[in-house]
Design a protein around this motif. Structure first.
Motif, PDB file in Angstrom:
ATOM      1  N   MET A 180     -42.061 -30.356  44.021  1.00 26.61           N
ATOM      2  CA  MET A 180     -40.933 -29.552  43.558  1.00 26.61           C
ATOM      3  C   MET A 180     -41.147 -29.040  42.138  1.00 26.61           C
ATOM      4  O   MET A 180     -41.267 -27.868  41.914  1.00 26.61           O
TER       5      MET A 180
ATOM      6  N   ASP B 191     -36.699 -26.115  39.020  1.00 22.42           N
ATOM      7  CA  ASP B 191     -36.337 -24.773  39.470  1.00 22.42           C
ATOM      8  C   ASP B 191     -37.396 -23.742  39.120  1.00 22.42           C
ATOM      9  O   ASP B 191     -37.552 -22.740  39.807  1.00 22.42           O
TER      10      ASP B 191
ATOM     11  N   LYS C 256     -39.846 -23.404  41.936  1.00 21.56           N
ATOM     12  CA  LYS C 256     -39.259 -22.679  43.066  1.00 21.56           C
ATOM     13  C   LYS C 256     -39.105 -21.197  42.739  1.00 21.56           C
ATOM     14  O   LYS C 256     -39.301 -20.333  43.596  1.00 21.56           O
ATOM     15  N   ASP C 257     -38.763 -20.872  41.496  1.00 21.83           N
ATOM     16  CA  ASP C 257     -38.661 -19.467  41.103  1.00 21.83           C
ATOM     17  C   ASP C 257     -40.011 -18.773  41.253  1.00 21.83           C
ATOM     18  O   ASP C 257     -40.083 -17.635  41.725  1.00 21.83           O
TER      19      ASP C 257
ATOM     20  N   PRO D  48     -36.082 -21.490  53.004  1.00 21.74           N
ATOM     21  CA  PRO D  48     -35.387 -22.687  52.502  1.00 21.74           C
ATOM     22  C   PRO D  48     -36.279 -23.613  51.679  1.00 21.74           C
ATOM     23  O   PRO D  48     -35.774 -24.446  50.931  1.00 21.74           O
TER      24      PRO D  48
ATOM     25  N   VAL E  69     -36.305 -21.864  47.786  1.00 24.14           N
ATOM     26  CA  VAL E  69     -35.080 -21.615  47.010  1.00 24.14           C
ATOM     27  C   VAL E  69     -34.104 -22.765  47.220  1.00 24.14           C
ATOM     28  O   VAL E  69     -34.094 -23.396  48.271  1.00 24.14           O
ATOM     29  N   PRO E  70     -33.271 -23.067  46.217  1.00 19.65           N
ATOM     30  CA  PRO E  70     -32.215 -24.069  46.401  1.00 19.65           C
ATOM     31  C   PRO E  70     -31.217 -23.604  47.456  1.00 19.65           C
ATOM     32  O   PRO E  70     -31.046 -22.395  47.689  1.00 19.65           O
ATOM     33  N   ARG E  71     -30.543 -24.555  48.057  1.00 23.05           N
ATOM     34  CA  ARG E  71     -29.626 -24.266  49.157  1.00 23.05           C
ATOM     35  C   ARG E  71     -28.514 -23.303  48.762  1.00 23.05           C
ATOM     36  O   ARG E  71     -28.139 -22.431  49.545  1.00 23.05           O
ATOM     37  N   ASP E  72     -28.002 -23.433  47.526  1.00 27.83           N
ATOM     38  CA  ASP E  72     -26.888 -22.586  47.119  1.00 27.83           C
ATOM     39  C   ASP E  72     -27.318 -21.164  46.775  1.00 27.83           C
ATOM     40  O   ASP E  72     -26.484 -20.341  46.416  1.00 27.83           O
ATOM     41  N   GLN E  73     -28.615 -20.881  46.878  1.00 25.97           N
ATOM     42  CA  GLN E  73     -29.113 -19.532  46.578  1.00 25.97           C
ATOM     43  C   GLN E  73     -29.657 -18.826  47.812  1.00 25.97           C
ATOM     44  O   GLN E  73     -30.372 -17.831  47.713  1.00 25.97           O
TER      45      GLN E  73
ATOM     46  N   ASP F 133     -34.419 -27.643  59.316  1.00 24.21           N
ATOM     47  CA  ASP F 133     -35.708 -27.073  58.925  1.00 24.21           C
ATOM     48  C   ASP F 133     -36.785 -27.309  59.972  1.00 24.21           C
ATOM     49  O   ASP F 133     -37.557 -26.408  60.302  1.00 24.21           O
TER      50      ASP F 133
ATOM     51  N   THR G  54     -29.159 -30.080  58.857  1.00 21.44           N
ATOM     52  CA  THR G  54     -30.113 -30.976  58.231  1.00 21.44           C
ATOM     53  C   THR G  54     -30.601 -31.904  59.298  1.00 21.44           C
ATOM     54  O   THR G  54     -29.904 -32.192  60.257  1.00 21.44           O
TER      55      THR G  54
END
Length: 423
Positions: free
Chosen positions: A14, A17, A20-21, A141, A144-148, A351, A422
């Motif tokens: 990970m 962020d 991931k970006d 998925p 990116v984070p789940r909320d994005q 997933d 999930t």
């Protein structure tokens, strides 16, 4: 939750962020280049076909052939995506597309093309595309984070529209006007560079098996059972398939509508597509804002209504500017529909099942596209192109009413995406 599995979420480093970006940027860059190649090809293929024949059935048949692999192979390629590294699958698929379309460019240079050769090439490209697109969707998925998810899907829709329509469409038509082989050679280069960019996405993207390896048949059955057991996903898949069939009735004939009904040249056909691309960009950027301000059910149904009204108006429009603006409105609305459906899929499907469920979804949805294309060609032969646009518009308006009532019992799930899958 219907179905069990011996797989869990992929183990990926990970690093916060920022990692991931970076992954999302590499994925967006690769997607932009591959979609640029797609956009060039989607204009060049029908233009090359129209230079060989003006038979509406043969023209529509080419569009149907391009999507036929989704009916034949989408489920199997979805299961494949759940068994291999998804980034590697995308890389190999893009290299394969570069070879196929590059070979076509050489055949065009040699003046050795026929309408049936175009059918074969479209079939091959479509088969490889089922792997590339399923793998790309399954990667989202993980990067990116789940909320994005909605924001990421909006960005992916944006680069798809910019590549395929805003840049690829005009570039395809202009380069075709220079010499016919040029757009196909550029298309090949786009796929090759897209493959190279995927190297920048570091990490593992293969679901980790925690039990005995299942056979392909067992894995396919697991995906089908999960989808059948989720009432909301079944309804969304049926609506998406109906929408795909209704819109493709007219979209398969877009080149004939542009050249014959509103009298555009081959070069300006790309400009017509450019307006559609601009509308699509607007739709991609406004979709997340609309779903924050209104319920997803309201936005989804309203967007389908806009699509239907746009095609109905195009059926009577004689002015190229007006027709282009209407097509831009359709593109904006259909992108909003795609963003919402894509985000719901990512949120609802586990997933480790995503590739298989997406394969079943696209077998139904994208399998409806060749059916719509062939029906559109037949209807155009009997009634004319404008009548087909009117029929398509009316069908979409009827679908909007059906979606509104059918999703009434799922408003909480659709608006909150609280049933997100999930393992």
């Amino acid at each position: 939750m219907v179905g069990t599995s011996s797989a869990r979420l992929p183990v990926v480093p990970m690093g916060g962020d920022g990692v991931k970006d970076r992954r999302l940027r590499w994925l967006l860059g690769s997607s932009a280049l591959s979609n640029l190649g797609d956009g060039i090809g989607k204009v060049a293929f029908p233009l090359l076909a129209a230079s060989i024949t003006r038979d509406p059935i043969l023209i529509a048949g080419l569009s149907a052939t391009a999507f036929l692999p989704w009916l034949l192979f989408a489920t199997v390629s979805g299961a494949l995506v759940d068994r291999v590294d998804r980034r590697r699958a995308m890389l190999i698929a893009n290299l394969s597309r570069a070879v196929i379309v590059g070979g076509l460019g050489l055949l065009v240079l040699a003046d050795a093309t026929t309408i049936w050769l175009l059918y074969v090439m479209a079939l091959l490209l479509g088969a490889v595309e089922t792997v590339a697109d399923n793998a790309a969707q399954a990667l989202v998925p993980a990067v990116v984070p789940r909320d994005q998810l909605e924001s990421a899907n909006g960005k992916l829709q944006s680069v798809e529209i910019v590549g395929q329509t805003f840049l690829g469409g005009p570039l395809g038509s202009l380069t075709f006007a220079v010499f016919a082989a040029m757009p196909f050679l550029l298309n090949s280069a786009g796929f090759a560079i897209a493959a190279v960019l995927l190297i920048g996405i570091n990490g593992r993207f293969r679901p980790v098996v925690t039990g005995p390896t299942q056979s392909l048949r067992v894995q396919l059955g697991e995906g089908v059972r999960w989808l059948r057991g989720n009432a909301l996903m079944v309804r969304l898949a049926v609506f998406a398939a109906t929408m795909a069939l209704a819109t493709e009735l007219a979209q398969a004939l877009l080149v004939l509508y542009a050249l014959q009904d509103i009298h555009l040249s081959e070069a300006t056909f790309g400009v017509f597509a450019l307006v559609g691309g601009a509308g699509g960009i607007i739709g991609a950027f406004t979709a997340p804002r609309l779903t924050r301000a209104l319920s997803r059910r309201t936005v989804l149904v309203g967007s389908i209504v806009c699509c239907g009204l746009a095609f109905t108006a195009m059926s009577v429009s004689k002015d190229p500017v007006t027709a282009s603006l209407l097509f831009g409105g359709f593109a904006a609305a259909v992108v909003v529909v795609n963003v919402i459906l894509g985000s719901l899929r990512h949120a609802l499907v586990p997933d480790h099942l995503f590739g298989r469920v997406l394969g079943v979804w696209r077998t139904a949805v994208w399998g409806a596209i060749p059916v719509g294309a062939l029906l559109g060609g037949l209807l155009a032969t009997w009634l004319g192109t404008r009548a087909v646009f009117a029929i398509s518009g009316v069908l979409q308006l009827a679908l909007a009413a059906a979606v509104w009532f059918a999703l009434a019992g799922h408003r909480g799930e659709v608006d909150s995406m609280s049933t997100a899958g999930t393992p």
